[in-house]
Design an enzyme around this catalytic site. Structure first.
Site, PDB file in Angstrom:
ATOM      1  N   ARG A 108       0.923  -1.035   0.161  1.00  0.00           N
ATOM      2  CA  ARG A 108       0.005  -0.036  -0.013  1.00  0.00           C
ATOM      3  C   ARG A 108       0.933   1.152  -0.063  1.00  0.00           C
ATOM      4  O   ARG A 108       1.628   1.325   0.922  1.00  0.00           O
ATOM      5  CB  ARG A 108      -0.981   0.226   0.933  1.00  0.00           C
ATOM      6  N   ASP A 231     -17.583   6.696  -1.383  1.00  0.00           N
ATOM      7  CA  ASP A 231     -16.279   6.616  -0.918  1.00  0.00           C
ATOM      8  C   ASP A 231     -16.009   8.020  -0.223  1.00  0.00           C
ATOM      9  O   ASP A 231     -16.811   9.008  -0.547  1.00  0.00           O
ATOM     10  CB  ASP A 231     -15.105   6.236  -1.622  1.00  0.00           C
TER      11      ASP A 231
HETATM   12  N1   CP Z   1     -11.355  -0.593   2.207  1.00  0.00           N
HETATM   13  C1   CP Z   1     -10.052  -0.583   2.677  1.00  0.00           C
HETATM   14  O1   CP Z   1      -9.225  -0.839   2.009  1.00  0.00           O
HETATM   15  O2   CP Z   1      -9.897  -0.378   3.950  1.00  0.00           O
HETATM   16  P1   CP Z   1      -8.422  -0.210   4.878  1.00  0.00           P
HETATM   17  O3   CP Z   1      -8.114   1.088   4.436  1.00  0.00           O
HETATM   18  O4   CP Z   1      -8.970  -0.236   6.163  1.00  0.00           O
HETATM   19  O5   CP Z   1      -7.734  -1.340   4.371  1.00  0.00           O
HETATM   20  N1  NVA Z   2     -10.341   6.491  -1.217  1.00  0.00           N
HETATM   21  C1  NVA Z   2      -9.876   6.049   0.184  1.00  0.00           C
HETATM   22  C2  NVA Z   2      -9.821   4.597   0.308  1.00  0.00           C
HETATM   23  C3  NVA Z   2      -9.617   3.962   1.642  1.00  0.00           C
HETATM   24  C4  NVA Z   2      -9.855   2.510   1.716  1.00  0.00           C
HETATM   25  C5  NVA Z   2      -8.480   6.388   0.543  1.00  0.00           C
HETATM   26  O1  NVA Z   2      -7.498   6.222  -0.314  1.00  0.00           O
HETATM   27  O2  NVA Z   2      -8.064   6.818   1.600  1.00  0.00           O
END
Ligand code: CP
Ligand code: NVA
Length: 311
Positions: A108, A231
Site C-alpha cells: 500500500r 467513498d
Molecule cells: N477498504 C479498505 O481498503 O480499508 P482499509 O483502509 O481499512 O484497508
Molecule cells: N479512497 C480512500 C480509500 C480507503 C480504503 C483512500 O485512499 O483513503
C-alpha cells in the site's frame, strides 16, 4: 485461459474480463467452502507473503493476513519506515532482495509509480493494496458482493456518487466495465475519473454491452440504479485539501432521500472507512439498503482468490 500464476495485480486493467470473472468465481467458491466448514484450504502451504504499508489500513491488512492463514501460508507485515526503505534503500534493491525470501508482495503506497517500480524489479507477484491511482483488490470484493446480492453482474447499473477521481472509483469503474455493469458517476467538476481510466473503461464497456457516463447531479446518477456506491471525499494523503473537497462535494452526500430515487431493492455500498455525516449519513449506512459489512467480509474471500491464483 492461461494460469494467473506469477502475475502482478497493480491495476484491474492487468486482467482480461475473463480473468477477472475467474478470480471472482474463485472467491465465490472459496467463500462457499469456508461456510461449509473448510476453514483452511492449504493451497499455499509453505509459501510466505510479505506486506508493506505506507498508510494505515484495517480491512486490507487484516483480511490479507487472515487470507494467508486460511490458505495455509505465512505472512509478514511491515510499515515502510521499519524497512531500510525508510532510510533510502531503493525500491529496486528491496524488490531484488525480497524476491529471494518470499513468494509474493502486497504493498500500500502513496505513489502508484512506486508499485510499478517494485513490480519491475521483483521476480515474484506484486499486488496493489491501494495506491493514489487504484484499489484493485477492493474492486474484486465489490464485484463479488454485487454478484451475491443481485445474482448477476451483466446488466446491473451502479451509481458511484462522490469523488470520482479517487483510487476506489477508478478500480470500480474498470472492473464494472469489464463485467458488463453500467456505471454512472455523479461528481462535481474537477473530480472526474482520470481520462485514461475512462477511455479504457469505455472501450471495455463497449465490448461488454454496458456504458459509463459522468453526470453532475447526484439525483441523476442514482435514478433507477441497482447499486449506490460512495467513498470518502478526502482520501489518505489529501488532508490539506479537506475544506475545499468537503465544500465542492457537499451535495453528493448519500441520504435516505437520494436512496429512494434508486430502485426499490437497491443496495448501498462503501469500501470503508466511512466518514459518517459527510459522504453518507447514519440512516443509510445503518439502514435497510446497506450491505457494507458483507462487502467488508468479502475482501477476505476475494483476497484468498487473488493469492491462491497468483502465488
Ligand atoms: N477498504 C479498505 O481498503 O480499508 P482499509 O483502509 O481499512 O484497508
Ligand atoms: N479512497 C480512500 C480509500 C480507503 C480504503 C483512500 O485512499 O483513503
Amino acid at each position: 485461459m492461461k494460469s494467473l500464476r506469477g502475475r502482478d495485480f497493480l491495476s484491474v486493467a492487468d486482467f482480461t474480463s475473463e480473468e477477472l470473472r475467474f478470480v471472482i468465481d474463485t472467491a465465490y467458491q472459496l467463500k462457499q467452502r469456508f461456510y461449509a466448514g473448510e476453514r483452511v484450504i492449504p493451497v499455499l502451504k509453505g509459501k510466505t507473503l510479505l506486506m508493506i504499508f505506507q498508510k494505515p489500513s484495517t480491512r486490507t491488512r487484516v483480511s490479507f493476513e487472515q487470507a494467508m492463514v486460511q490458505l495455509g501460508g505465512h505472512v509478514m507485515s511491515f510499515n515502510w519506515q521499519e524497512l531500510q526503505l525508510g532510510r533510502g534503500e531503493t525500491i529496486a534493491d528491496t524488490a531484488r532482495v525480497l524476491s529471494r525470501y518470499v513468494d509474493g508482495i502486497v504493498a500500500r503506497v502513496y505513489k502508484h509509480s512506486d508499485l510499478i517500480e517494485l513490480a519491475k524489479y521483483a521476480e515474484i507477484p506484486v499486488i496493489n493494496a491501494l495506491s493514489d491511482k487504484e484499489h484493485p483488490c477492493q474492486a474484486v470484493g465489490d464485484m463479488l458482493t454485487i454478484l451475491e446480492k443481485k445474482g448477476r453482474l451483466k446488466g446491473i447499473t451502479l451509481a458511484y456518487v462522490g469523488d470520482g477521481g479517487n483510487n476506489v472509483a477508478h478500480s470500480l469503474i474498470l472492473a464494472a466495465s469489464k463485467l458488463g455493469v453500467n456505471v454512472r458517476v455523479g461528481t462535481a467538476e474537477g473530480y472526474d475519473p482520470d481520462p485514461d481510466i475512462v477511455k479504457l473503461a469505455e472501450a471495455e464497456a463497449k465490448l461488454n454491452g454496458s456504458y459509463i457516463e459522468i453526470v453532475r447531479k447526484p439525483e441523476e446518477a442514482v435514478k433507477g440504479v441497482d447499486v449506490v456506491y460512495t467513498d470518502v471525499w478526502v482520501s489518505m494523503g489529501q488532508e490539506a485539501e479537506k475544506e475545499k473537497r468537503e465544500r465542492d462535494l457537499g451535495k453528493f452526500r448519500v441520504t435516505p432521500e437520494l436512496m429512494k430515487l434508486a430502485k426499490e431493492d437497491a443496495i448501498f455500498m462503501h469500501c470503508l472507512p466511512a466518514h459518517r455525516g459527510l459522504e453518507v449519513v447514519d440512516e443509510v449506512i445503518d439502514g435497510p439498503w446497506s450491505v457494507v459489512w458483507d462487502q467488508a467480509e468479502n475482501r477476505l474471500h476475494a483476497q484468498k482468490a487473488i493469492l491462491a491464483l497468483l502465488l
